[in-house]
Design a protein around this motif. Structure first.
Motif, PDB file in Angstrom:
ATOM      1  N   ARG A   1       0.955  -1.286  -0.042  1.00  0.00           N
ATOM      2  CA  ARG A   1       0.104   0.185  -0.126  1.00  0.00           C
ATOM      3  C   ARG A   1       1.165   1.248   0.003  1.00  0.00           C
TER       4      ARG A   1
ATOM      5  N   SER B   1       0.832   5.235   0.461  1.00  0.00           N
ATOM      6  CA  SER B   1       0.258   5.994   0.825  1.00  0.00           C
ATOM      7  C   SER B   1       1.020   7.351   1.132  1.00  0.00           C
ATOM      8  N   TYR B   2       0.504   8.580   1.232  1.00  0.00           N
ATOM      9  CA  TYR B   2       0.982   9.740   1.025  1.00  0.00           C
ATOM     10  C   TYR B   2      -0.023  10.917   1.162  1.00  0.00           C
ATOM     11  N   SER B   3       0.052  12.387   1.361  1.00  0.00           N
ATOM     12  CA  SER B   3      -1.543  13.296   1.432  1.00  0.00           C
ATOM     13  C   SER B   3      -2.496  13.011   0.140  1.00  0.00           C
TER      14      SER B   3
ATOM     15  N   VAL C   1      -3.924  10.469  -1.002  1.00  0.00           N
ATOM     16  CA  VAL C   1      -3.234   9.075  -2.153  1.00  0.00           C
ATOM     17  C   VAL C   1      -3.304   8.296  -1.083  1.00  0.00           C
ATOM     18  N   ASP C   2      -3.762   6.854  -1.026  1.00  0.00           N
ATOM     19  CA  ASP C   2      -3.493   5.473  -0.730  1.00  0.00           C
ATOM     20  C   ASP C   2      -4.293   4.866  -1.768  1.00  0.00           C
ATOM     21  N   GLN C   3      -3.013   4.157  -1.947  1.00  0.00           N
ATOM     22  CA  GLN C   3      -3.157   2.552  -3.582  1.00  0.00           C
ATOM     23  C   GLN C   3      -2.612   1.575  -3.289  1.00  0.00           C
ATOM     24  N   SER C   4      -3.325   0.634  -3.042  1.00  0.00           N
ATOM     25  CA  SER C   4      -3.401  -0.916  -2.952  1.00  0.00           C
ATOM     26  C   SER C   4      -2.917  -1.556  -3.882  1.00  0.00           C
TER      27      SER C   4
ATOM     28  N   ALA D   1      -0.320   8.377  -9.106  1.00  0.00           N
ATOM     29  CA  ALA D   1       0.044   7.184  -7.195  1.00  0.00           C
ATOM     30  C   ALA D   1       1.359   7.184  -7.671  1.00  0.00           C
TER      31      ALA D   1
ATOM     32  N   ALA E   1       6.730   9.352   1.219  1.00  0.00           N
ATOM     33  CA  ALA E   1       5.972   8.376   0.820  1.00  0.00           C
ATOM     34  C   ALA E   1       5.771   7.575   1.918  1.00  0.00           C
ATOM     35  N   GLU E   2       4.887   6.810   1.961  1.00  0.00           N
ATOM     36  CA  GLU E   2       4.851   5.587   3.312  1.00  0.00           C
ATOM     37  C   GLU E   2       4.853   4.390   1.999  1.00  0.00           C
TER      38      GLU E   2
ATOM     39  N   ARG F   1       3.635   0.056   2.529  1.00  0.00           N
ATOM     40  CA  ARG F   1       3.192  -0.404   3.894  1.00  0.00           C
ATOM     41  C   ARG F   1       2.927  -2.333   2.889  1.00  0.00           C
TER      42      ARG F   1
END
Length: 294
Positions: A7, A9-11, A13-16, A86, A100-101, A103
């Protein structure tokens, strides 16, 4: 998260992506490169061999080989556009130091990696059949992996008093319990963790101490309702008021350097000291466990 799911993610955005039954899935296992090394090695003048200096580890590159699959070309293009946007990560790229993070759920464990999306290459050879192949890179900020959530410990400058006489009655008599201005935290993981310390006012000349390890003293006053955060993480190394003003110059000369404030796995006693007539100042010390691999 499901196993093999990643996954980004950043401000905003949350793309898996990742699992075999997901619309964006792995065509092959992600490739995680070995970290780069930077060395200070030098040749021994007029002798055989080299003289070793200090070695530093750099970043890793995680390469994803992804497939995008949909019932129609239009659906495939819509999925591809979402993934491409993303990975474009304009909100991250536009800020110095922003990250960005990423996971991942792997073998029942969840880990977090910090860095930035980079290469994004697309093959549309089969897009008419609803399939697109994507090769994408993520460059990490360092060579380690982090736990999925912050762990923390908090301590007040002065504990709330409990009234009444203390039994058994002995001389001298006291009407409050013994004051204990420290607490014990336990740092897990496999490598040293970088603490993020927040001190809440009102307090003057706060002293942050990991007993027997190090201490930091700030020549400053923190008003009631205000706070100061000391962020020792390698990509931050800042001392900021809640409003954003820097207090880096308030750190006294005898304080530990932020680059040396990491805490190895183990138990520690933490304490907050300073001047506070109200006795309501407090401190929160947070960290994420650090691991050598997924």
């Amino acid at each position: 998260m499901r196993d093999r799911e990643w996954r980004l993610s950043y401000s905003g955005v949350d793309q898996s992506f990742g699992p075999a039954d997901a619309p964006i899935f792995h065509l092959s296992a992600p490739e995680i490169s070995e970290p780069e090394f930077r060395t200070d090695d030098t040749d021994r003048p007029r002798q055989d061999g080299i003289a070793f200096g200090v070695d530093f580890t750099g970043s890793r590159t995680i390469t994803f080989d992804l497939g995008v699959l949909a019932d129609t070309e239009a659906q495939a293009r819509a999925l591809l556009a979402g993934l491409a946007n993303a990975w474009r990560a304009r909100a991250v790229r536009s800020g110095r130091g922003s990250m960005a993070e990423l996971r991942v759920q792997h073998a029942g464990r969840e880990r977090v990696i910090y860095g930035r999306p980079r290469r994004f290459a697309v093959s549309e050879e089969e897009i008419g059949e609803g399939f697109v192949a994507v090769a994408a890179d993520f460059v990490t900020a360092d060579d380690v992996f982090y736990g999925p959530a912050d762990e923390s410990g908090s301590v007040a400058l002065v504990p709330a008093p409990s009234g009444g006489l203390i039994t058994p009655l002995t001389t001298p008599l006291t009407t409050t319990a013994k004051s204990d201005r420290s607490t014990v935290i336990s740092v897990g993981g496999e490598l040293s963790a970088w603490p993020v310390i927040t001190v809440y006012g009102p307090i003057t000349t706060p002293v942050i101490e990991v007993v027997g390890r190090w201490r930091m003293t700030l020549s400053a006053s923190i008003a009631a309702g205000d706070s100061v955060t000391v962020d020792t993480r390698p990509w931050a190394r800042t001392i900021l008021r809640a409003g954003g003003g820097s207090l880096a110059g308030a750190l006294t000369r005898d304080s530990v350097r932020l680059a040396r404030a990491a805490l190895a796995p183990g138990s520690y006693e933490i304490a907050l000291r300073g001047i506070d007539a109200t006795g309501t100042a407090s401190m929160r010390l947070a960290w994420r466990p650090v691991y050598v691999s997924l």
